[in-house]
Design an enzyme around this catalytic site. Structure first.
Site, mmCIF file in Angstrom:
data_model
loop_
_atom_site.group_PDB
_atom_site.id
_atom_site.type_symbol
_atom_site.label_atom_id
_atom_site.label_comp_id
_atom_site.label_asym_id
_atom_site.label_seq_id
_atom_site.Cartn_x
_atom_site.Cartn_y
_atom_site.Cartn_z
ATOM 1 N N CYS B 147 0.799 -1.233 0.000
ATOM 2 C CA CYS B 147 0.000 0.000 0.000
ATOM 3 C C CYS B 147 0.829 1.280 0.000
ATOM 4 C CB CYS B 147 -0.971 -0.033 1.169
ATOM 5 S SG CYS B 147 -1.993 -1.515 1.095
ATOM 6 N N HIS B 276 -2.678 7.969 6.467
ATOM 7 C CA HIS B 276 -2.940 6.701 5.774
ATOM 8 C C HIS B 276 -4.351 6.263 6.170
ATOM 9 C CE1 HIS B 276 -2.169 3.077 3.651
ATOM 10 N NE2 HIS B 276 -2.213 2.308 4.719
ATOM 11 N N HIS B 310 -9.890 2.190 0.570
ATOM 12 C CA HIS B 310 -8.452 1.946 0.543
ATOM 13 C C HIS B 310 -8.106 1.416 -0.842
ATOM 14 C CE1 HIS B 310 -4.442 1.228 1.399
ATOM 15 N NE2 HIS B 310 -4.507 0.461 2.467
#
Lengths: 259, 384
Positions: B147, B276, B310
């Site tokens: 990620c 994040h 996400h």
């Protein structure tokens, strides 16, 4: 055409009939013919038993070469940035997940899933080496070795570079043939160190390379990471060399080796 | 939340997110962030072998906001061979492989003959496609650090430009919905029941989304006036666990400090932190501790994953672009759908949009394998 310079040392490799840097010298120097032999991948001593149990063959392969390289470099493992380059990543895990997903009611396991990320080897290296250094993992199909090396050199800090690949399971293997496991690792530094074997000048050039004869052709075709062999042979011989590695889509990497 | 910068801006200002209830094929996800337009995008016929959802989404992105024209202008200025293509993805076109496995007849093991592994499944497919599509011939690289992939593409482009290997780089991240990630996050019991609510007291996990975020990176002195700059970047590894973040956020702290150091900035010079903020219990708690450790409790911060979900390997690139929009618009987008911020959090988590002048924004990305990356973006005058 544009180039970068680095110094290369701390060499390691692990492949069929090539059981480590020191043990492969006679073959790399052409004193003995290469002979196929099963590859023995040691379990990663750097990891605690719980983590070690979760590692797959390809992670162990990358960690074995990386450990040998870091030791040979004389530099502390937790001071090295890392670049891990692999075409297939953990193909065994990805293949198993794909089969599971194609099976009605099949369930992916959590360990399988976190091991499927392309940076799994890098993650285990960080855990084992207690390293918080930056790390990247790249996937560049057949060019993972040359582009990974170019990128490691471009960083201009001490970098542990590892290129590794292992066979994919069927049916993926039919589409992306990788004949055997192979890993190489080295440490590249902007300045020479006690472990430096040669200075490398790497030039990225547009235009296809004319095919060059290589005694390593069979191995190079069998695993993308084994495209390192002509460079490793030149470094073992300690002779100046000029190598050209073709890249996909009309480019090439030229490597000037100056011992 | 829409395609192109204008739609993204509007969506941030109006606080209308892009998450929707999942389809049956998205099992076991309850909600997803899908880009419906990606399905019907056609690649140019000469690049048909690259056809897969991930490259369709990349194609859709390069058609927005004059991106392809901007690259063409850069090509005229620098030459095609002086522009690199450095992109992040975690799963590339693996959805195509998943479909190929399912297309097999009962008892058949081999995959259909029309399935092109190298041009779809392979991680390099994304960078090769965009390099060919944009007519570039500089070095290509696909970064896959879970990620953080999209954020790392910005950082690594700077490495190649500084080393003289190129004068400009197409950077970004592209990841698309696939069963592997949906079922994988399901196996970790990390999928939210409703749309993800990062930093909420009762947050219950991530909503997986898909996105493509592309940028053309050039040296600051080559940029047009008013262009938002990447002022600094920092990365680190946790060296702790494969899928759980370091509980005290040691790796996150290291990445944020490295980004500030590389920008030559003090923590108080950052006006907003785009977290994040995945919406999982562990990530958000760790990140709050890490942010407080570096910045204290006074810097406004939020996660925009309530809008986007996400988007994994694309998220770092998408959020760098969102950070740039926030700077241009003077907007701190408060977390969507959060009624009560986790009472244990000490950082200044914003849950309503705030209008305020922003000079510099820090954007965080963290990923499996203990990978961390922070970017600092800012106004041109701020970097001088």
């Amino acid at each position: 055409m544009s180039g970068v310079t680095c110094h290369i040392g701390g060499l390691a490799l692990l492949g069929p009939g090539l059981p480590g840097w020191a043990a492969s010298q006679a073959v790399l120097l052409g004193e003995q013919p290469w002979q196929d032999a099963p590859i023995v991948v040691p379990p990663p001593a750097m990891l605690a038993p719980t983590e070690r149990r979760r590692t797959s063959l390809v992670v162990r392969l990358a960690l074995a070469a990386s450990t040998e390289a870091a030791e040979a470099s004389g530099l502390a493992p937790d001071t090295l940035e890392t670049v891990f380059a692999s075409s297939n990543g953990d193909g065994a895990v990805v293949g198993a997940i794909l089969e599971t997903l194609a099976t009605p009611g099949g369930e992916v396991s959590p360990t399988q899933f976190h091991n499927s990320v392309h940076n799994a080897a890098a993650g285990y290296w960080g855990i084992g080496a207690h390293s918080t250094q930056p790390s990247i993992s790249i996937g560049c199909h057949l060019d993972s070795f040359p582009l990974g090396l170019l990128h490691a050199a471009a960083r201009q800090v001490p970098v542990l570079f590892c290129a590794y690949d292992a066979p994919l399971p069927n049916p993926l293997a039919e589409l992306q043939p990788t004949e055997f496991p192979f890993a190489m690792a080295c440490v590249v530094t902007p300045e020479p160190t006690a472990a430096t074997r040669a200075r490398l000048t790497l030039r990225y050039c547009v235009g296809e390379a004319a095919p060059a004869a290589s005694p390593w052709q069979v191995l190079e075709r069998g695993n993308p990471a084994a495209r390192a062999l002509p460079l490793l042979a030149a470094l073992a011989a300690g002779r100046p060399a000029q190598l050209t590695l073709p890249l996909l889509d009309g480019a090439r990497l030229e490597i000037e080796v100056t011992p | 939340m829409g395609t192109g910068l204008a739609a993204t801006r509007q969506s941030l200002q109006d606080r209308t997110g892009g998450l929707r209830p999942a389809d049956a094929e998205d099992h076991p996800a309850h909600w997803v962030g899908r880009v419906p337009e990606a399905t019907s995008v056609n690649l140019p016929p000469e690049l048909a072998r690259y056809d897969c959802r991930n490259n369709r989404l990349a194609e859709l992105a390069l058609r927005q906001d004059g991106f392809a024209d901007g690259v063409a202008a850069a090509k005229t200025r620098y030459g095609a061979e002086r522009i690199a293509v450095i992109l992040g993805t975690s799963t590339s076109g693996i959805a195509e492989t998943e479909a190929a496995y399912r297309r097999r007849a009962e008892g058949q093991t081999t995959l259909p003959v029309d399935f092109d592994f190298a041009a779809t499944h392979d991680l390099f497919s994304l960078s090769r496609y965009l390099r060919a599509r944009l007519g570039l011939s500089g070095p290509a690289l696909t970064i896959s650090t879970a990620c953080t992939s999209g954020a790392r593409s910005f950082m690594e482009a700077e490495v190649l430009i500084r080393a003289g290997l190129c004068d400009a780089a197409v950077v970004g991240g592209v990841d698309t919905l696939c069963r592997m990630t949906l079922q994988g996050f399901g196996s970790l019991a990390l999928l939210s029941q409703g749309p993800t609510r990062p930093c909420a007291a009762d947050r219950d996990g991530i909503t997986v989304g898909e996105a493509a975020g592309l940028a053309l990176l050039v040296r600051a002195e080559d940029a047009a006036p008013g262009t938002v700059l990447v002022l600094g970047a920092g990365a680190s590894s946790d060296g702790h666990h494969m899928s759980s973040p370091h509980p005290e956020g040691l790796g996150a702290v290291t990445a944020m400090r490295a980004a500030l150091d590389s920008a030559g900035l003090r923590p108080e010079e950052i006006g907003y932190i785009n977290l994040h903020g995945t919406g999982t219990r562990a990530n958000d708690a760790m990140e709050d501790r890490a942010v407080t450790h570096v910045f204290g409790a006074g810097t406004p911060c939020s996660s925009t994953k309530g809008w986007t979900g996400h988007t994994l390997g694309a998220s770092g690139a998408l959020e760098a672009i969102i950070a740039a929009l926030c700077i241009q618009d003077g907007l701190v987008p408060g977390c969507l759908g959060v009624e009560q911020v986790d009472p244990d959090f000490r950082s200044d988590v914003v849950t309503e949009n705030r209008r305020m002048p922003l000079q510099r924004v820090l954007s965080n990305s963290f990923g499996f394998g203990g990978s961390n990356c922070s970017l600092v973006l800012g106004r041109q005058e701020a970097g001088a």
